[in-house]
Design a protein around this motif. Structure first.
Motif, short mmCIF file in Angstrom:
data_model
loop_
_atom_site.label_atom_id
_atom_site.label_comp_id
_atom_site.label_asym_id
_atom_site.label_seq_id
_atom_site.Cartn_x
_atom_site.Cartn_y
_atom_site.Cartn_z
N ILE A 58 -2.55 3.35 -12.53
CA ILE A 58 -2.68 2.68 -11.24
C ILE A 58 -4.15 2.78 -10.81
CG2 ILE A 58 -1.87 2.56 -8.87
CD1 ILE A 58 0.33 2.12 -10.96
N PRO A 59 -4.81 1.69 -10.52
CA PRO A 59 -6.23 1.76 -10.14
C PRO A 59 -6.44 2.63 -8.90
CG PRO A 59 -5.59 -0.50 -10.62
CD PRO A 59 -4.33 0.30 -10.60
N SER A 60 -7.59 3.26 -8.85
CA SER A 60 -7.90 4.12 -7.70
C SER A 60 -8.00 3.31 -6.41
CB SER A 60 -9.20 4.88 -7.96
OG SER A 60 -10.27 3.96 -8.16
N ASN A 61 -8.39 2.04 -6.55
CA ASN A 61 -8.51 1.18 -5.36
C ASN A 61 -7.38 0.17 -5.28
OD1 ASN A 61 -9.20 -0.33 -7.57
ND2 ASN A 61 -11.00 -1.29 -6.62
N ALA A 62 -6.24 0.53 -5.87
CA ALA A 62 -5.12 -0.43 -5.91
C ALA A 62 -4.67 -0.81 -4.50
CB ALA A 62 -3.96 0.18 -6.68
N LYS A 63 -4.32 -2.05 -4.36
CA LYS A 63 -3.76 -2.54 -3.12
C LYS A 63 -2.33 -2.04 -3.00
CE LYS A 63 -3.47 -6.87 -0.49
NZ LYS A 63 -3.75 -8.33 -0.55
N THR A 64 -1.95 -1.55 -1.85
CA THR A 64 -0.59 -1.06 -1.68
C THR A 64 0.38 -2.24 -1.73
OG1 THR A 64 -0.76 -1.20 0.72
CG2 THR A 64 -1.33 0.90 -0.30
N GLY A 65 1.64 -1.90 -2.09
CA GLY A 65 2.65 -2.94 -2.20
C GLY A 65 3.24 -2.98 -3.59
N LYS A 66 4.04 -4.01 -3.85
CA LYS A 66 4.76 -4.11 -5.12
C LYS A 66 3.93 -4.85 -6.17
CE LYS A 66 9.47 -4.05 -3.25
NZ LYS A 66 9.76 -2.72 -3.80
N TYR A 67 3.96 -4.29 -7.38
CA TYR A 67 3.40 -4.95 -8.56
C TYR A 67 4.56 -5.25 -9.50
CZ TYR A 67 -1.30 -3.52 -7.10
OH TYR A 67 -2.49 -3.36 -6.41
N LYS A 68 4.63 -6.50 -9.94
CA LYS A 68 5.76 -6.93 -10.75
C LYS A 68 5.28 -7.35 -12.14
CE LYS A 68 8.31 -8.63 -6.72
NZ LYS A 68 9.02 -9.78 -6.11
N GLY A 69 6.03 -6.88 -13.14
CA GLY A 69 5.73 -7.25 -14.51
C GLY A 69 6.99 -7.21 -15.36
N GLU A 70 6.82 -7.45 -16.65
CA GLU A 70 7.97 -7.51 -17.54
C GLU A 70 7.69 -6.71 -18.81
OE1 GLU A 70 8.75 -11.61 -18.30
OE2 GLU A 70 9.73 -11.95 -16.34
#
Length: 1000
Positions: free
Chosen positions: A323-335
């Motif tokens: 997870i990036p140190s500056n990641a934007k909060t919220g949901k990340y979706k992938g497959e």
């Protein structure tokens, strides 16, 4: 964590029957009770005596007594194999009295039906269904028969009672099952650790008809290697997973596969980018991995794994995402796509909810997160630059300089000359010779190229061809520490039969006084010696006290020390189906070592003749450092007392409270940090036992590692201690066992010698240097090679410069440690050889070569039975404090009084030694200062000897008429006195004397 090093747990009884994937799990989640069949499984708040009982029991209640028997139906859902081989023990709950009349009506993995005769009615009874004899002490499970501590199913039943029960079975009342209890969290089966019944599995398949089913799981519920977990029966299969992570976390999760209907072959895993719900940012798929199918190997190279799952087996796939140190909060979706080669693909939709919290250590301090799995793919310490004490290399045409070592390369790629300390090792260039029936095969002029790749690496190649059409390609490199690697490749377009292929080495006399290896125990170089690969040997050392060469014949998949755990096949080309041979012949002016293969066939498929050389001594002997660093090797609580007698370095071995389990010093932290801080206040150093060969069953990642098939853990017959049988089930090889307090156990598994666990181990070292501030590590017979040792030293120097490594070995276990570990010596600070050494049976040449380390540039301490304190001083060696009958403290005091660190050590092996004796088995070593000498004399003979010392003091600028000779009083060693330099000294067999010579 308990302050004593024992993990102490508390529990809360909250019944949970499965959780939604979106729940935010933590390290305690898996230990929460669950209640299949309406009967809770819990962790007990009582640490009962497990000897003869085991870690698992059922509590049943008997309400009334209609006859002399009661029946208990126990749906225990056991994961262990062979349940019928283990006894059932019933005890009265209050008194603990064992019930003798116990009859087994049914016993399977799914349930047991137990009939017993109650004594107190109404009353409670414990039924122990995995009882075993608690193993005390310590020991090694690698050798002999598999361990089996379980109590066999032998019962002392009253036959009249048994007959009565059988005749009235239908009227036997049923006891109430109140709960299943486990003694501790560590032993708790968890909802992932008990099985679903066959009926439940069949029902699941009816509802979800497919070749295989998919079960995503959070890292807080590690998938265990059992037949099918109860938790999955509750949750059911799913193609969706939701997890929770923090910024900068290395987030891990699992996808479980159940090959319900068929084998799954060659499973491929593909990943997509993970897109933020706002579509404004993403986590690239390059930051995500499936550890089961890909990674970075121990040598820094990418590696792929073939993954298949046998029918009806469960397989965990472990995933990691940065997870990036500056990641934007919220949901990340992938497959995640799962694609077996013989079935349909399945796509799992994954959502990771990133919160605002920031984990500065990526989650490493919380072991349950499994964030450290990313360490498996680390390349820490891999580079081609020198490390202390080595300097950058220089290349001048074809002459290589590497920290006082000079190597000249010929146009054919062979070494023409090696010089160290002013001594030439080769009398003439080594030769790689190919012979036919007509004689030596000649090659055309080589296409020779040499270049410096980095400050710590020079490489060269040469290519040539013979009239017979044999193509010879030589590739070689030299590293900054004097290590040289060769691979000579032979091929031909047409089949060519040759009579012999040989590597011929001609050594100068001063560089061949001693010989060790290739089946030869070690000592003076034999006049004639022949070795034909009769044993697990692949290397030898030949040399003198100031110059020598270690040669290892390579070509197999394993090239670490030949420990008894690992018995690889010999290198194919050199071994040549048993025709390979090594011959040593001492001549008047040189020593010839001829390594030959016998008849060979050269074809288009190249023959690879790989070998490695190491120039010795690997570094100058640092006697000042040796005499100033004094080891204590026992209970940490005793270090302060030992420090009063001169000890200033402690090795904290495993099995102590501060480092309770083997090779996983990550469980006890704050007490260890506090202890190290306290020792640093007094200028003392603290090192930890930390090595690779085996790994404790307390490693949090153990189930993830087991899921990697046999990349990390070697295959084996299983068994081992009960915890292993109940949680890892089978297909592993037990290793070292240690009894821990409160009837806990440390039961290790044998590790594969070369795997990604090496990367984890090295990152673990970095983590401890940063977080614990340790001062180095203690190595105990390891399986990795010099490449890993280089990485270790570079990590130490980068994160805590001046940190120390000492190496211990058992001569019986490592088949001759000095030769097996020679290429470790450039990076080792101290040797501790060793267990199984027979000091009183060794002559001086064997002491010098196999024990002292001196011809290699390192020094040693004695181990087995404390060594021989008289003879050891001839090599500047004592035993370690608290590890022998006699304390080294009196000798350390003499060192301090004499200021031995300021002296030059001139051993009997040095032709310039100014003190000799008139007896070949009595040796004298001198520690010389400008106006005084300390002389260590040892009688290696089997008889008492009246010895005369022969002084050549003029070499030291001393007038023999102006000196006094004193026998200093040393407690428990010798009485004091004054003698003349002309007096004879009576020295008992295997004893010695210390003398002080002073200028008046």
């Amino acid at each position: 964590m308990g302050k004593t090093g024992i993990i102490i747990y508390s529990i809360s009884i909250v019944l949970i029957i499965g959780c939604s994937s979106s729940q935010k799990y933590d390290g305690e989640s898996q230990y929460q009770p669950f209640d299949p069949d309406g009967i809770p499984f819990i962790v007990s708040d009582t640490l009962w005596d497990i000897d003869g009982k085991g870690n698992h029991r059922a509590l049943v209640h008997v309400k009334r007594q209609e006859n002399n028997a009661v029946l208990a139906v126990l749906p225990w859902r056991r994961p262990d194999l062979r349940p019928e081989t283990k006894k059932i023990i019933v005890t009265e709950a209050l008194s603990g009295k064992e019930i003798k009349n116990v009859l087994i009506s049914e016993l399977s993995s799914e349930r047991g039906i137990i009939i017993f005769e109650p004594e107190t009615v109404p009353g409670d009874y414990f039924i122990y269904y995995l009882p075993y004899k608690y193993r005390k002490g310590f020991g090694d499970a690698r050798y002999g028969k598999p361990w089996n501590d379980y109590i066999p199913p032998n019962y002392e039943i009253d036959q009249n009672w048994k007959e009565m029960v059988i005749n009235n079975l239908s009227s036997v009342p049923t006891a109430e099952i109140k709960r299943f209890e486990c003694r501790s969290k560590f032993d708790f089966f968890t909802s992932m650790g008990v099985i679903a019944t066959k009926k439940e599995q069949d029902e699941l398949l009816i509802k979800n008809k497919s070749d295989y089913l998919v079960f995503p799981e959070d890292r807080a519920f590690p998938i265990k290697p059992i037949s099918f977990p109860y938790r999955w029966k509750v949750k059911g299969p799913s193609l969706e997973f939701e997890g929770n992570a923090s910024r900068n976390e290395y987030y891990t999760w699992q996808i479980g596969l159940w090959a319900a209907e068929k084998d799954l072959n060659n499973i491929k895993v593909t990943l997509t980018d993970f897109i933020h719900e706002s579509d404004t940012c993403k986590i690239s798929k390059e930051q995500i991995t499936c550890f089961n199918v890909e990674g970075i190997n121990w040598d820094g190279e990418p590696v792929k794994f073939n993954l298949s799952v046998p029918k009806n087996k469960v397989q965990a796939l472990w995933f990691g995402m940065q997870i990036p140190s500056n990641a934007k909060t919220g949901k990340y979706k992938g497959e995640v796509e799962i694609l077996p080669s013989n079935s349909v693909p399945k796509i799992v939709k994954v959502e990771i909810n990133v919160d605002k919290n920031f984990l500065s250590d990526k989650g490493d301090s919380d072991l349950w997160r499994h964030s450290r799995l990313r360490w498996l793919n680390s390349t820490i310490g891999i580079d081609s630059f020198p490390v202390t004490p080595y300097r950058p290399m220089k290349l001048n045409e074809n002459i290589i300089t590497a920290t006082d070592k000079y190597v000249k390369i010929g146009k054919d790629g062979a070494i023409n000359s090696i010089k160290i300390n002013g001594y030439e090792i080769f009398e003439r260039p080594f030769q790689f010779v190919i012979e036919s029936d007509l004689g030596k095969i000649l090659f055309s002029a080589a296409d020779f190229k040499i270049k410096q790749d980095a400050d710590g690496l020079v490489s060269w190649t040469s290519e040539s061809i013979s009239n017979e059409g044999i193509k010879l390609i030589c590739t070689a490199y030299m590293e900054y520490d004097g290590f040289i690697h060769y691979n000579i490749k032979l091929s031909a377009n047409d089949v060519v039969h040759v009579k012999n292929i040989s590597l011929i080495n001609c050594f100068t006399l001063e560089s061949s006084e001693y010989f060790m290896g290739a089946g030869f125990k070690g000592g003076f170089c034999p006049d004639h010696y022949v070795w034909k690969w009769d044993g697990p040997f692949d290397s030898f050392w030949i040399g003198g006290d100031k110059s020598g060469l270690h040669i290892e014949l390579r070509g197999g998949s394993y090239h670490g020390p030949l420990l008894n755990d690992y018995k690889p096949q010999p290198p194919k080309a050199w071994y040549n189906n048993g025709m390979g041979c090594l011959k040593v012949d001492k001549k008047k002016d040189n020593v010839m070592v001829n390594i030959s293969t016998g008849k060979q066939v050269i074809t288009r498929d190249p023959l690879n003749f790989e070998f490695a050389l190491l120039i010795t001594p690997v570094k100058p002997l640092d006697t000042k450092k040796h005499f100033s660093q004094r080891y204590y090797h026992s209970d940490p609580d005793g270090f302060a007392k030992a420090a009063e007698e001169g000890a200033n370095i402690i090795n904290i071995h495993h099995s102590y409270a501060l480092n309770p389990v083997i090779n996983y010093p990550f469980i006890i932290r704050d007490p260890l940090i506090n202890y190290i801080e306290e020792q640093h206040k007094f200028g003392r150093k603290v090192k930890l036992y930390y090595t690779i060969r085996e790994l404790t069953n307390h490693a949090v990642e153990i189930f993830a590692l087991k899921s990697f098939n046999h990349e990390i853990f070697v295959s084996g017959v299983g068994y081992g201690v009960p915890w292993l049988c109940e949680h890892l089930i089978d297909d592993y090889k037990p290793a070292w066992y240690t009894e821990l307090p409160n009837q806990n156990s440390d039961a290790a598994l044998v590790l594969s010698p070369f795997s990604r666990w090496i990367n984890y181990y090295l990152e673990g070292l970095r983590w401890m240097l940063e977080n614990y501030k340790i001062d180095g590590i203690y190595l105990d017979d390891v399986s990795f090679d010099r490449t890993v040792m280089k990485r270790i030293r570079k990590i130490l120097e980068e994160y805590r410069p001046g940190s120390l490594i000492d190496l211990h070995s058992n001569t019986a276990y490592s088949i001759g440690p000095a030769n097996q570990y020679t290429d470790f010596f450039p990076y080792v600070d101290r040797l501790w050889f060793g267990e199984s050494f027979r000091y009183n049976e060794m002559m001086p040449d064997e002491w010098f070569v196999t024990f002292s380390g001196i011809p290699f540039g390192v020094m040693s301490e004695m181990l087995q039975d404390g060594g021989n304190r008289f003879l050891g001083m001839v090599y500047g060696a004592t035993a370690r404090h608290s590890y022998s009958k006699y304390s080294p403290a009196p000798m350390w005091k003499l060192w301090d009084d004499f200021k031995i660190g300021e002296a030059e050590m001139i051993g009997y092996w040095d032709k310039e030694c100014p003190v000799k004796t008139n007896h070949q088995n009595v040796k004298a070593t001198v520690f010389a200062k400008s106006k005084e000498l300390l002389i260590a004399v040892g009688n290696f003979d089997d008889e008492n000897v009246n010895v005369q010392l022969i002084f050549d003091l003029e070499k030291l600028g001393m007038n023999p008429k102006n000196v006094t000779l004193e026998i200093p009083e040393i407690k428990d060693f010798q009485e004091g006195g004054i003698i003349s330099i002309n007096d004879k000294i009576n020295i008992k067999s295997k004893e010695g004397v210390i003398l002080l010579l002073n200028v008046k």
